[in-house]
Scaffold this motif. Structure first.
Motif, mmCIF file in Angstrom:
data_model
loop_
_atom_site.group_PDB
_atom_site.id
_atom_site.type_symbol
_atom_site.label_atom_id
_atom_site.label_comp_id
_atom_site.label_asym_id
_atom_site.label_seq_id
_atom_site.Cartn_x
_atom_site.Cartn_y
_atom_site.Cartn_z
ATOM 1 N N UNK A 100 53.291 29.634 16.086
ATOM 2 C CA UNK A 100 53.700 30.604 17.110
ATOM 3 C C UNK A 100 54.144 29.960 18.422
ATOM 4 N N UNK A 101 53.935 28.649 18.580
ATOM 5 C CA UNK A 101 54.337 27.960 19.800
ATOM 6 C C UNK A 101 53.291 27.965 20.899
ATOM 7 N N UNK A 102 52.113 28.572 20.652
ATOM 8 C CA UNK A 102 51.064 28.607 21.668
ATOM 9 C C UNK A 102 50.636 27.192 22.023
ATOM 10 N N UNK A 103 50.467 26.947 23.316
ATOM 11 C CA UNK A 103 49.999 25.653 23.806
ATOM 12 C C UNK A 103 48.630 25.869 24.431
ATOM 13 N N UNK A 104 47.638 25.133 23.957
ATOM 14 C CA UNK A 104 46.278 25.258 24.477
ATOM 15 C C UNK A 104 46.104 24.248 25.613
ATOM 16 N N UNK A 105 46.299 24.711 26.845
ATOM 17 C CA UNK A 105 46.106 23.855 28.018
ATOM 18 C C UNK A 105 44.620 23.797 28.320
ATOM 19 N N UNK A 106 44.059 22.606 28.318
ATOM 20 C CA UNK A 106 42.654 22.417 28.683
ATOM 21 C C UNK A 106 42.658 21.786 30.065
ATOM 22 N N UNK A 107 42.241 22.550 31.052
ATOM 23 C CA UNK A 107 42.318 22.135 32.441
ATOM 24 C C UNK A 107 40.928 21.996 33.039
ATOM 25 N N UNK A 108 40.828 21.302 34.175
ATOM 26 C CA UNK A 108 39.519 21.142 34.821
ATOM 27 C C UNK A 108 38.881 22.484 35.157
ATOM 28 N N UNK A 109 37.562 22.477 35.177
ATOM 29 C CA UNK A 109 36.787 23.654 35.552
ATOM 30 C C UNK A 109 36.501 23.601 37.052
ATOM 31 N N UNK A 110 36.458 24.768 37.671
ATOM 32 C CA UNK A 110 36.105 24.863 39.084
ATOM 33 C C UNK A 110 34.662 25.337 39.179
ATOM 34 N N UNK A 111 33.852 24.545 39.870
ATOM 35 C CA UNK A 111 32.464 24.888 40.137
ATOM 36 C C UNK A 111 32.380 25.325 41.590
ATOM 37 N N UNK A 112 31.677 26.415 41.839
ATOM 38 C CA UNK A 112 31.461 26.897 43.207
ATOM 39 C C UNK A 112 29.968 27.015 43.457
ATOM 40 N N UNK A 113 29.578 26.739 44.679
ATOM 41 C CA UNK A 113 28.168 26.828 45.019
ATOM 42 C C UNK A 113 27.971 26.755 46.513
ATOM 43 N N UNK A 114 26.706 26.685 46.908
ATOM 44 C CA UNK A 114 26.432 26.665 48.344
ATOM 45 C C UNK A 114 25.106 25.982 48.645
ATOM 46 N N UNK A 115 25.103 25.329 49.803
ATOM 47 C CA UNK A 115 23.858 24.849 50.398
ATOM 48 C C UNK A 115 23.370 26.009 51.240
ATOM 49 N N UNK A 116 22.278 26.618 50.815
ATOM 50 C CA UNK A 116 21.765 27.838 51.437
ATOM 51 C C UNK A 116 20.526 27.489 52.255
ATOM 52 N N UNK A 117 20.530 27.940 53.514
ATOM 53 C CA UNK A 117 19.379 27.675 54.374
ATOM 54 C C UNK A 117 18.814 28.978 54.936
ATOM 55 N N UNK A 118 17.521 28.894 55.241
ATOM 56 C CA UNK A 118 16.813 29.937 55.969
ATOM 57 C C UNK A 118 16.001 29.194 57.017
ATOM 58 N N UNK A 119 16.463 29.259 58.258
ATOM 59 C CA UNK A 119 15.832 28.459 59.300
ATOM 60 C C UNK A 119 15.988 26.993 58.978
ATOM 61 N N UNK A 120 14.870 26.269 58.871
ATOM 62 C CA UNK A 120 14.931 24.837 58.568
ATOM 63 C C UNK A 120 14.660 24.547 57.094
ATOM 64 N N UNK A 121 14.768 25.573 56.244
ATOM 65 C CA UNK A 121 14.473 25.395 54.822
ATOM 66 C C UNK A 121 15.728 25.572 53.971
ATOM 67 N N UNK A 122 15.741 24.860 52.839
ATOM 68 C CA UNK A 122 16.856 24.858 51.905
ATOM 69 C C UNK A 122 16.437 25.528 50.604
ATOM 70 N N UNK A 123 17.308 26.396 50.098
ATOM 71 C CA UNK A 123 17.066 27.063 48.828
ATOM 72 C C UNK A 123 17.480 26.137 47.690
#
Length: 181
Positions: A33-56
């Protein structure tokens, strides 16, 4: 009667590895059928979460690095922004309601085909608990962070970059540290 599985007939899907017309690298291509399976990098998202002087931090309940601590982060989903993804990951992993402050780092990790976009965030409600992919969550001061039990190098980078931006409201996103220097 034979126990062997009969051969499939019809299209087999993208099974031929070749350079498609107009491309410059090998891909898996379906000659039917001509389909091309592009395997591309994954995007990871996240965060450094703080509450006052503490890290989650979240203790992972899944591989890779089951049992090690990390910041709330994971793969982006379709049809969401990076900020929405980071907020969703905080909720899924720690039932954490967060407010994103700034983009902290963009880490290119080609050996595992990932780009990680890590934000700086504030915890809006201290009532957090482990999600499905998390054994436990904790709020740690800087000195209490289990440094030897952090899951990934990028967690170290993000925490270091958070510290370097403490008290700043305007800064460029950090890249991954240069290795081998």
């Amino acid at each position: 009667m034979s126990d062997a599985t009969p051969p499939r007939s019809g299209p087999q899907g993208p099974v031929v590895r070749r350079v498609p017309h107009g491309d410059n690298r090998e891909r898996l291509v379906c000659d039917d059928c001509g389909f091309i399976n592009y395997i591309n990098p994954k995007i990871v998202v996240g965060s450094v979460v703080t509450l006052g002087d503490k890290f989650l931090l979240c203790r992972r309940a899944i591989d890779p690095r089951d049992g090690y601590w990390t910041i709330p982060a994971g793969y982006m989903e379709e049809r969401e922004t990076t900020v929405e993804g980071a907020m969703r990951e905080a909720w899924e992993e720690a039932y954490a309601k967060i407010e994103i402050d700034a983009l902290l780092g963009i880490y290119n990790i080609p050996r595992i085909s990932q780009v990680q976009m890590i934000y700086r965030a504030r915890l809006l409600d201290p009532d957090v608990k482990a999600g499905d992919e998390t054994r436990e969550v904790g709020l740690f001061t800087w000195d209490e962070i289990p440094w030897d039990d952090l899951a990934f190098p990028s967690v170290h980078w993000a925490l270091d970059h958070w510290r370097r931006t403490q008290g700043q409201s305007d800064f460029p996103a950090f890249p991954e540290p240069v290795q081998g220097l």
